[in-house]
Write an enzyme that holds these catalytic residues in place. Structure first.
Site, PDB file in Angstrom:
ATOM      1  CE  LYS A 260     -85.254 -41.462  17.272  1.00  0.00           C
ATOM      2  NZ  LYS A 260     -84.882 -40.250  16.869  1.00  0.00           N
TER       3      LYS A 260
ATOM      4  CD  GLU B 246     -84.971 -36.234  13.593  1.00  0.00           C
ATOM      5  OE1 GLU B 246     -84.463 -36.533  12.710  1.00  0.00           O
ATOM      6  OE2 GLU B 246     -85.941 -35.267  13.563  1.00  0.00           O
TER       7      GLU B 246
ATOM      8  CB  THR C 291     -94.437 -39.172  20.386  1.00  0.00           C
ATOM      9  OG1 THR C 291     -94.454 -37.114  19.940  1.00  0.00           O
ATOM     10  CG2 THR C 291     -93.164 -39.602  19.398  1.00  0.00           C
ATOM     11  N   GLY C 292     -96.000 -40.485  22.874  1.00  0.00           N
ATOM     12  CA  GLY C 292     -95.973 -41.464  23.358  1.00  0.00           C
ATOM     13  C   GLY C 292     -97.812 -41.864  22.476  1.00  0.00           C
TER      14      GLY C 292
ATOM     15  CD  GLU D 271     -93.911 -30.386  27.629  1.00  0.00           C
ATOM     16  OE1 GLU D 271     -94.906 -31.143  27.016  1.00  0.00           O
ATOM     17  OE2 GLU D 271     -93.889 -30.585  28.711  1.00  0.00           O
TER      18      GLU D 271
ATOM     19  CB  CYS E   4     -91.089 -33.428  31.202  1.00  0.00           C
ATOM     20  SG  CYS E   4     -89.767 -34.208  32.226  1.00  0.00           S
TER      21      CYS E   4
ATOM     22  CD  GLU F 245     -90.282 -40.731  32.924  1.00  0.00           C
ATOM     23  OE1 GLU F 245     -90.802 -39.931  33.517  1.00  0.00           O
ATOM     24  OE2 GLU F 245     -90.611 -42.034  33.833  1.00  0.00           O
TER      25      GLU F 245
ATOM     26  N   GLY G 139     -90.645 -38.324  25.730  1.00  0.00           N
ATOM     27  CA  GLY G 139     -90.977 -36.694  25.048  1.00  0.00           C
ATOM     28  C   GLY G 139     -91.824 -37.007  25.134  1.00  0.00           C
ATOM     29  N   GLY G 140     -92.804 -36.419  23.702  1.00  0.00           N
ATOM     30  CA  GLY G 140     -94.507 -35.765  24.168  1.00  0.00           C
ATOM     31  C   GLY G 140     -95.076 -36.390  24.237  1.00  0.00           C
TER      32      GLY G 140
HETATM   33  P1  NDP Z   1     -90.956 -36.099  20.747  1.00  0.00           P
HETATM   34  O1  NDP Z   1     -91.885 -36.466  21.495  1.00  0.00           O
HETATM   35  O2  NDP Z   1     -90.812 -34.833  19.434  1.00  0.00           O
HETATM   36  O3  NDP Z   1     -89.840 -36.735  20.194  1.00  0.00           O
HETATM   37  C1  NDP Z   1     -88.766 -37.641  21.533  1.00  0.00           C
HETATM   38  C2  NDP Z   1     -88.081 -38.840  21.228  1.00  0.00           C
HETATM   39  O4  NDP Z   1     -89.612 -39.423  19.795  1.00  0.00           O
HETATM   40  C3  NDP Z   1     -86.984 -37.941  19.893  1.00  0.00           C
HETATM   41  O5  NDP Z   1     -86.298 -39.085  19.737  1.00  0.00           O
HETATM   42  C4  NDP Z   1     -88.398 -38.717  18.549  1.00  0.00           C
HETATM   43  O6  NDP Z   1     -87.515 -39.003  17.281  1.00  0.00           O
HETATM   44  C5  NDP Z   1     -88.540 -39.645  19.068  1.00  0.00           C
HETATM   45  N1  NDP Z   1     -89.719 -40.082  17.349  1.00  0.00           N
HETATM   46  C6  NDP Z   1     -91.255 -38.548  17.424  1.00  0.00           C
HETATM   47  N2  NDP Z   1     -91.969 -39.235  16.527  1.00  0.00           N
HETATM   48  C7  NDP Z   1     -91.563 -40.844  16.621  1.00  0.00           C
HETATM   49  C8  NDP Z   1     -92.327 -42.034  16.541  1.00  0.00           C
HETATM   50  N3  NDP Z   1     -93.507 -41.804  15.549  1.00  0.00           N
HETATM   51  N4  NDP Z   1     -92.516 -43.288  16.289  1.00  0.00           N
HETATM   52  C9  NDP Z   1     -90.850 -43.248  17.348  1.00  0.00           C
HETATM   53  N5  NDP Z   1     -90.412 -42.544  18.065  1.00  0.00           N
HETATM   54  C10 NDP Z   1     -90.709 -41.006  17.823  1.00  0.00           C
HETATM   55  O7  NDP Z   1     -90.441 -35.014  21.566  1.00  0.00           O
HETATM   56  P2  NDP Z   1     -89.376 -33.757  21.746  1.00  0.00           P
HETATM   57  O8  NDP Z   1     -88.128 -34.849  22.007  1.00  0.00           O
HETATM   58  O9  NDP Z   1     -89.937 -32.740  20.901  1.00  0.00           O
HETATM   59  O10 NDP Z   1     -89.076 -33.412  23.448  1.00  0.00           O
HETATM   60  C11 NDP Z   1     -89.975 -32.468  24.083  1.00  0.00           C
HETATM   61  C12 NDP Z   1     -90.974 -33.394  24.199  1.00  0.00           C
HETATM   62  O11 NDP Z   1     -90.115 -34.402  25.254  1.00  0.00           O
HETATM   63  C13 NDP Z   1     -91.860 -32.690  25.530  1.00  0.00           C
HETATM   64  O12 NDP Z   1     -93.362 -32.880  25.130  1.00  0.00           O
HETATM   65  C14 NDP Z   1     -91.458 -32.949  27.269  1.00  0.00           C
HETATM   66  O13 NDP Z   1     -92.587 -33.077  28.337  1.00  0.00           O
HETATM   67  C15 NDP Z   1     -90.928 -34.182  26.891  1.00  0.00           C
HETATM   68  N6  NDP Z   1     -90.454 -35.157  28.273  1.00  0.00           N
HETATM   69  C16 NDP Z   1     -90.090 -35.760  29.061  1.00  0.00           C
HETATM   70  C17 NDP Z   1     -89.548 -36.012  29.976  1.00  0.00           C
HETATM   71  C18 NDP Z   1     -90.386 -36.333  31.783  1.00  0.00           C
HETATM   72  O14 NDP Z   1     -89.390 -36.916  32.215  1.00  0.00           O
HETATM   73  N7  NDP Z   1     -91.410 -37.040  31.666  1.00  0.00           N
HETATM   74  C19 NDP Z   1     -88.363 -35.548  30.117  1.00  0.00           C
HETATM   75  C20 NDP Z   1     -87.599 -34.889  28.827  1.00  0.00           C
HETATM   76  C21 NDP Z   1     -88.723 -34.384  28.027  1.00  0.00           C
HETATM   77  P3  NDP Z   1     -86.834 -37.340  15.954  1.00  0.00           P
HETATM   78  O15 NDP Z   1     -84.923 -37.636  16.392  1.00  0.00           O
HETATM   79  O16 NDP Z   1     -87.399 -37.324  14.945  1.00  0.00           O
HETATM   80  O17 NDP Z   1     -87.359 -35.759  17.176  1.00  0.00           O
END
Ligand code: NDP
Length: 490
Positions: free
Chosen positions: A174, A177, A231-232, A384, A283, A249, A227-228
């Site tokens: 996925k 979006e 969310t993790g 962050e 990140c 991550e 991701g964040g």
């Molecule tokens: P989010 O956590 O908001 O989203 C990441 C992904 O998770 C998106 O595809 C999102 O869908 C999906 N998601 C959101 N909610 C849920 C849920 N409840 N269950 C399952 N999937 C979900 O992060 P962002 O997209 O805002 O990205 C930024 C974050 O990513 C920052 O915190 C950054 O630090 C981190 N990041 C970490 C990296 C690393 O290597 N450590 C590398 C890059 C980024 P949707 O399409 O709805 O947004």
């Protein structure tokens, strides 16, 4: 207008309810694509297909050399479409061409790296008591759910897809979006190279629906998420039902430590790159610069002088050094943090505003922003922000620097600038972080592991560790003397 569809069992599909979501160019605010808005039912179907395909052995039982040949072809196709992918990445994410250009090259090489790795020796054998022989083999985990963010739309996808496929898994993927464009192009490449149907499936849609289904489903054996941190934590909870393997991550608030004995201009230059490349939406961004007190004022003056000179603009302008933020919603979040910083009493040394002139008024541009006179407990120091906003803190000595550096919930990355090699290594070894740099910031290699300590995640991407995430380990014990054990008398 691009029409982006989901890819399930080798077919391009709209979502069941036919809903679409606008995809916006963050430099102009214009809609340039529409993406299928998948439903939970779409996700369930993709998972079912991935499960069936895994169990068929059509991919997992293919000789590694054959799986590798697909990955090499994918890499070559990414190279072939390099310019188109670069342009699309800039349109979708906003990043300047030169950044997108590097991402696309890295994406192709990541496929090559894992194509090569999967045919190399692995496993172990053990010296145990005769007549036994013990050994270990690695096997694919099964169905892998892959969920990625928007900051490196193609590269984050590839960091998961390449090792997951190399290892013989089937996947349900996925994209964010906000940035589904280059991931869709990648799946077109999968189709073009003839990847067997059902091996790689893509479902678009919202995290709380489609993403949650992937994390929760008992038919998914592993979820790999970037991701964040918030969310993790949701993902961890959702994954508990079938105790699926997880790899996370997450976010960071990484320290960049500048000692007085560093090469001054080198330190300033890398520190600027550390926070303002990717508009700070990285990140591992060096979002906390810690400077030794004897050079603090000089450093702040020079850093601010350079920050003000950064050329902010649309990513497709070759003079642009920093692009817009990815979306209006994200820009509002970053601006709200700037307000929080002011309310907390931090001093704004430069920036702090949305840019609304020179033709940039329709995009989501924010000035490079520097806060000084901060205290460790401030939210802008602890949380962050994920934008072009940096705090510059002062430290007294090595011990103080380490204490400040480790003083957040995160532990993703960190940098040290000094020409004293022993000191550099001493400090790096005390950093509670998974990725570190000395006299540099940000270089990342497909060959080396990426991931964080503390609330920055679990597991590692890239390198051999990144492949192991997508493998199970099986112990095999062989009796070389085929005779009864004779433990029981009768
Ligand atoms: P989010 O956590 O908001 O989203 C990441 C992904 O998770 C998106 O595809 C999102 O869908 C999906 N998601 C959101 N909610 C849920 C849920 N409840 N269950 C399952 N999937 C979900 O992060 P962002 O997209 O805002 O990205 C930024 C974050 O990513 C920052 O915190 C950054 O630090 C981190 N990041 C970490 C990296 C690393 O290597 N450590 C590398 C890059 C980024 P949707 O399409 O709805 O947004």
């Amino acid at each position: 207008m691009l029409d982006l569809k989901m890819y399930i069992n080798g077919e391009w599909r709209d979502s069941r309810n036919k809903e679409k979501r606008d995809v916006i160019n963050p430099a102009t605010g214009e809609v340039f694509a529409q993406a299928a808005e998948g439903t939970v039912e779409d996700a369930k179907e993709a998972i079912e297909v991935a499960k069936r395909t895994f169990e068929s052995g059509a991919w997992s039982e293919l000789p590694p050399i054959e799986r590798a040949s697909y990955l090499f072809k994918i890499a070559d196709k990414i190279d072939e479409y390099h310019d188109e992918l670069t342009k699309l990445e800039t349109m979708d994410n906003g990043k300047p061409h030169r950044e997108a250009d590097g991402d696309i090259t890295d994406a192709a090489n990541c496929f090559r790296y894992y194509a090569g790795l999967i045919t190399k020796p692995d496993g172990q054998t053990y010296h145990v008591a005769d007549p036994m022989q013990a050994m270990v083999v690695r096997e694919p985990v099964g169905v892998c759910g892959l969920i990625v963010p928007w900051n490196y739309p193609l590269l984050m996808s590839v960091w998961k897809l390449a090792p997951a496929l190399a290892a013989g898994n089937t996947v349900v993927f996925k994209p964010s979006e906000v940035t589904p464009v280059t991931p869709t192009k990648l799946f077109e490449i999968f189709e073009e190279v003839g990847l067997p149907k059902g091996v790689a499936n893509m479902v678009m849609g919202a995290g709380p629906t489609v993403g949650n289904e992937i994390a929760e489903s008992h038919d998914v054996d592993m979820v790999s998420f970037t991701g964040g941190t918030k969310t993790g934590k949701h993902i961890m909870k959702a994954a508990v039902g079938n105790m699926k393997k997880i790899s996370l991550e997450l976010g960071g608030k990484s320290p960049n430590i500048i000692f007085a004995d560093s090469d001054f201009e080198t330190a300033v230059d890398w520190a600027l790159f550390g926070i303002f490349s990717g508009s700070g939406q990285v990140c591992s961004a060096g979002s906390r610069i810690l400077v030794e007190e004897s050079i603090y004022d000089k450093f702040v003056d020079r850093f601010v002088e350079r920050a003000k000179q950064i050329n902010v603009g649309p990513g497709d302008d070759e003079n642009t050094e920093m692009g817009p933020l990815v979306s209006e919603q994200h820009m509002e979040k970053v601006l709200s943090y700037i307000n929080i910083g002011k309310e907390e009493g931090a001093r704004l040394a430069c920036g702090g505003n949305r840019i609304t002139k020179d033709g940039l008024e329709k995009g989501y541009f924010v000035e490079p922003t520097v806060f000084v006179d901060v205290t460790p407990d401030m939210r802008i120091v602890q949380e962050e922000i994920f934008g072009p906003v940096v705090v510059i803190q002062k430290f007294k000595d090595e011990e103080d620097a380490i204490k400040l550096a480790n003083g957040t919930d995160y532990g993703l990355a960190g940098g040290v600038f000094t020409v004293d090699g022993a000191k550099a290594l001493r400090v790096i070894k005390k950093l509670r972080a998974g990725i570190t740099w000395i006299n540099t910031y940000h270089p990342t290699y497909n060959e080396a592991p990426w991931g964080g300590y503390k609330q920055s995640g679990i597991g590692r991407s890239l390198g051999t560790f990144g492949l192991e995430e997508f493998q199970e380990i099986k112990q095999i014990n062989i009796n070389l003397q085929v005779e009864p054990i004779g433990w029981f008398s009768k």
